[in-house]
Structures are given as structure tokens and as C-alpha cells.
Design a protein around this motif. Structure first.
Motif, PDB file in Angstrom:
ATOM      1  N   GLY A   8      33.791  17.172  -0.864  1.00  0.00           N
ATOM      2  CA  GLY A   8      33.758  18.383  -0.058  1.00  0.00           C
ATOM      3  C   GLY A   8      34.817  18.374   1.024  1.00  0.00           C
ATOM      4  N   THR A   9      35.054  17.197   1.605  1.00  0.00           N
ATOM      5  CA  THR A   9      36.073  17.082   2.650  1.00  0.00           C
ATOM      6  C   THR A   9      37.457  17.387   2.104  1.00  0.00           C
ATOM      7  OG1 THR A   9      34.748  15.386   3.781  1.00  0.00           O
ATOM      8  CG2 THR A   9      37.090  15.525   4.352  1.00  0.00           C
ATOM      9  N   VAL A  10      37.784  16.769   0.971  1.00  0.00           N
ATOM     10  CA  VAL A  10      39.097  16.979   0.364  1.00  0.00           C
ATOM     11  C   VAL A  10      39.256  18.422  -0.107  1.00  0.00           C
ATOM     12  CG1 VAL A  10      40.606  16.287  -1.541  1.00  0.00           C
ATOM     13  CG2 VAL A  10      39.324  14.557  -0.293  1.00  0.00           C
ATOM     14  N   TYR A  11      38.167  19.005  -0.626  1.00  0.00           N
ATOM     15  CA  TYR A  11      38.229  20.398  -1.069  1.00  0.00           C
ATOM     16  C   TYR A  11      38.508  21.330   0.115  1.00  0.00           C
ATOM     17  CZ  TYR A  11      36.941  24.893  -3.086  1.00  0.00           C
ATOM     18  OH  TYR A  11      36.953  26.205  -3.495  1.00  0.00           O
ATOM     19  N   ALA A  12      37.899  21.063   1.266  1.00  0.00           N
ATOM     20  CA  ALA A  12      38.150  21.871   2.458  1.00  0.00           C
ATOM     21  C   ALA A  12      39.607  21.777   2.881  1.00  0.00           C
ATOM     22  CB  ALA A  12      37.240  21.427   3.601  1.00  0.00           C
ATOM     23  N   ILE A  13      40.165  20.570   2.800  1.00  0.00           N
ATOM     24  CA  ILE A  13      41.575  20.385   3.162  1.00  0.00           C
ATOM     25  C   ILE A  13      42.484  21.099   2.164  1.00  0.00           C
ATOM     26  CG2 ILE A  13      43.420  18.675   3.426  1.00  0.00           C
ATOM     27  CD1 ILE A  13      41.225  16.697   4.363  1.00  0.00           C
ATOM     28  N   PHE A  14      42.174  20.959   0.862  1.00  0.00           N
ATOM     29  CA  PHE A  14      43.014  21.549  -0.180  1.00  0.00           C
ATOM     30  C   PHE A  14      42.944  23.071  -0.186  1.00  0.00           C
ATOM     31  CE2 PHE A  14      42.721  23.365  -4.527  1.00  0.00           C
ATOM     32  CZ  PHE A  14      44.082  23.332  -4.850  1.00  0.00           C
ATOM     33  N   HIS A  15      41.723  23.624  -0.160  1.00  0.00           N
ATOM     34  CA  HIS A  15      41.551  25.061  -0.368  1.00  0.00           C
ATOM     35  C   HIS A  15      41.590  25.868   0.931  1.00  0.00           C
ATOM     36  CE1 HIS A  15      40.528  28.641  -2.550  1.00  0.00           C
ATOM     37  NE2 HIS A  15      39.395  28.809  -1.907  1.00  0.00           N
TER      38      HIS A  15
END
Length: 316
Positions: A25-32
Motif C-alpha cells: 500500500g505504501t509503494v502504491y501510494a508513492i507510485f499512483h
């Protein structure tokens, strides 16, 4: 030695099942969404890890309390409470401390992020307790795979994305001065989070399924009516296989999110070791020898997604 007992009681090796979705979820927030909040991240880490350890300790404690058959199948080594001769009072105190940390950090996160986290966190808290506690715990029913997959997969990923993102970009829940509740859902964005969560949801469900397949005979004796007890081991093994293949449906979602096709091909490469592990588990189902393969598949499938999203964020 005390640290070893604690780590065995909370089964620290299994905490990857909550930490990997948290990182996803953390990486998805950064990516998207191109955003990250370090303070919110730390609060959720403390709350999530403490609560995960507490629920595992509760599960081991109540398995110890409710065991019908207490010899002849490794009972003395499977459960840390029995193996180390831990005092019941000490175990209960440890559980209370972990719950205090989880609730304390969770409340601080609610003050920082809003009412929605309170509702989702409270619901997750209730499910986590009911998973191991109560007259008929979820872990002793054929619903363990469903609840563990959805709450440890989708809900953790959703919350760990939401804490970094302004509420109006995902879900906004507010109460006005007249006590009217206003709920604003960005449906497409929520569905995208769910799509990205598919590998975590299904692979976590398969960890539970593999555990129950390995224990099916013992569960019948101890009156734990899990899914493999209901559908039989052959059908459970078939379900185990196809759940893994379904975990790759998220590739279509990632393609929609414009993750580069070269990176998506890297995800498909993980099918080879995953398939090999499936075959090994189908040939032998034991806690000692092959249960770990379900954990390895979970790590393999989901860490690959984290790496691909990280590379996609750098690429973009």
C-alpha cells in the motif's frame, strides 16, 4: 531465551503476511498518488505489527486451552505455550501489552487521518479478535481463508494507501454539525486499490488454506471445522492450485495503471517457481516439510509486485 519464547509465541516469521501488504500500500501510494507521510507510516507500522502479534498469541493461547488431543501428533512442540512451559498469566499479560500498543498507535493515527480509519481499524480489530476468540472462533470455521485474505490483504493495503493520500482522492467520510454523515467514494480509485490487492488477498488466503490442509486430520479430532474438513483434502488441494493462478489477474490492473509491459513480464516469470512450489505441496502436505512453500509463494508473488511498483515509480 525470553526473546526466543516471545518470537515463537507470536510466530514472528508469519508477520510477513501483514508487513508485505503494508509495504504494498505504501509503494502504491508513492507510485499512483506521488505522496508519502512518514509519521502516519510509523504509527500504522506499530499498530499493525503489535495487533498481528497479539492475535497470533491469542490463537496459540486458546489452542492450548481448548486442545482435546494433547499428545501423539507433536502437540508439545507445535505450541510455544506448551513447548516452553509458559505461565498462563505471563501470556495473558503479554497479549494485553501488545493490544495496548496496537490500540494506542491506532488511536493516534485516527486523530491524524479521520473517522474512516477508526471504522476500518475497529472492524479489523474485531475480526482479528473473533478470529481466535469466542465460542466459535473464525479460525475454527470454513471462513478463515475468506476473512484473512480480505482483511490482511485488501484492508491493510487500502489503509496503508489511504494514510498517505488526501481523503478526497479515495474515500471521504465526515460528520457535519447536524450529525449528518457524508460519504464520498472515488469508486474507480477504490477498485484499482482492490485490483492491486488481488495477489495479497489470494496468497494470504492460501497460507491459511495450506495450514488447514496440513492440519486436516488433527483439526477433525480437535473439532476445528475448517474449509478442508468440509470440502475434503483433494478439493482443497485443487482450490489451492487455482487460487495461485487467479492471483495473476492483477497484471491487467497494473497494465491499466501504465506499468511498463517489460516490468509486467517480470511478474509472469514468477509463475515458474510458484508452479514448482504448488507441485511440491500437492505431493506432500505437512507443517514440517511443505507448509513453508505457501509462505514462500506469498512472498515471491507480492515482493515481485512491490519491486515492480517501485521500479515503475522510478521509471515514471
Amino acid at each position: 531465551m525470553m526473546i526466543r519464547r516471545f518470537l515463537d509465541l507470536v510466530e514472528i516469521k508469519t508477520k510477513v503476511a501483514s508487513m508485505i501488504p503494508f509495504l504494498m500500500g505504501t509503494v502504491y501510494a508513492i507510485f499512483h498518488f506521488h505522496t508519502f507521510n512518514g509519521y502516519h507510516w510509523l504509527l500504522m507500522l506499530v499498530s499493525l505489527l503489535s495487533f498481528d502479534m497479539a492475535t497470533t498469541a491469542i490463537n496459540n493461547y486458546y489452542d492450548f486451552k481448548k486442545a482435546v488431543r494433547t499428545h501423539g501428533y507433536g502437540y508439545e512442540t507445535h505450541n510455544a505455550v506448551v513447548r516452553y512451559g509458559m505461565k498462563e498469566r505471563s501470556v495473558v499479560l503479554l497479549i494485553a501489552v501488545l493490544l495496548f500498543l496496537a490500540i494506542g498507535a491506532g488511536i493516534m493515527l485516527v486523530f491524524e487521518t479521520g473517522l474512516l480509519i477508526f471504522l476500518l481499524g475497529g472492524l479489523s480489530f474485531c475480526v482479528g479478535i473473533l478470529y481466535s476468540f469466542g465460542p466459535i472462533p473464525i479460525s475454527r470455521m470454513p471462513l478463515g481463508e475468506l476473512f484473512s485474505g480480505l482483511f490482511m490483504g485488501f484492508v491493510i493495503i487500502f489503509i496503508s494507501t489511504y494514510i498517505h493520500v488526501p481523503g478526497d482522492q479515495l474515500v471521504s467520510l465526515t460528520i457535519d454539525s447536524n450529525l449528518f454523515v457524508h460519504l464520498d467514494i472515488q469508486l474507480v480509485e477504490v477498485l484499482l486499490v482492490f485490483g492491486v490487492s488481488i495477489p495479497a488477498i489470494l496468497a494470504i488466503a492460501n497460507i491459511m488454506l495450506a495450514n488447514n490442509i496440513c492440519d486436516v486430520e488433527d483439526d477433525m479430532e480437535n473439532r476445528r471445522y475448517t474449509l478442508p474438513v468440509y470440502i475434503g483434502k483433494p478439493n482443497a488441494l485443487l482450490l489451492y492450485r487455482y487460487i495461485y493462478y487467479a492471483a495473476y489477474l492483477d497484471i491487467f490492473v497494473l497494465f491499466y495503471l501504465r506499468v511498463h509491459p517489460v516490468l509486467l513480464l517480470l511478474l509472469l516469470c514468477t509463475l515458474i517457481p510458484v508452479h514448482r512450489n504448488i507441485k511440491r505441496f500437492e505431493s506432500l502436505q505437512t507443517k514440517k516439510d511443505t507448509f513453508i512453500l505457501a509462505v514462500r509463494n506469498f512472498v515471491l508473488i507480492n515482493v515481485a509486485r512491490i519491486l515492480v511498483l517501485t521500479l515503475a515509480a522510478i521509471w515514471s
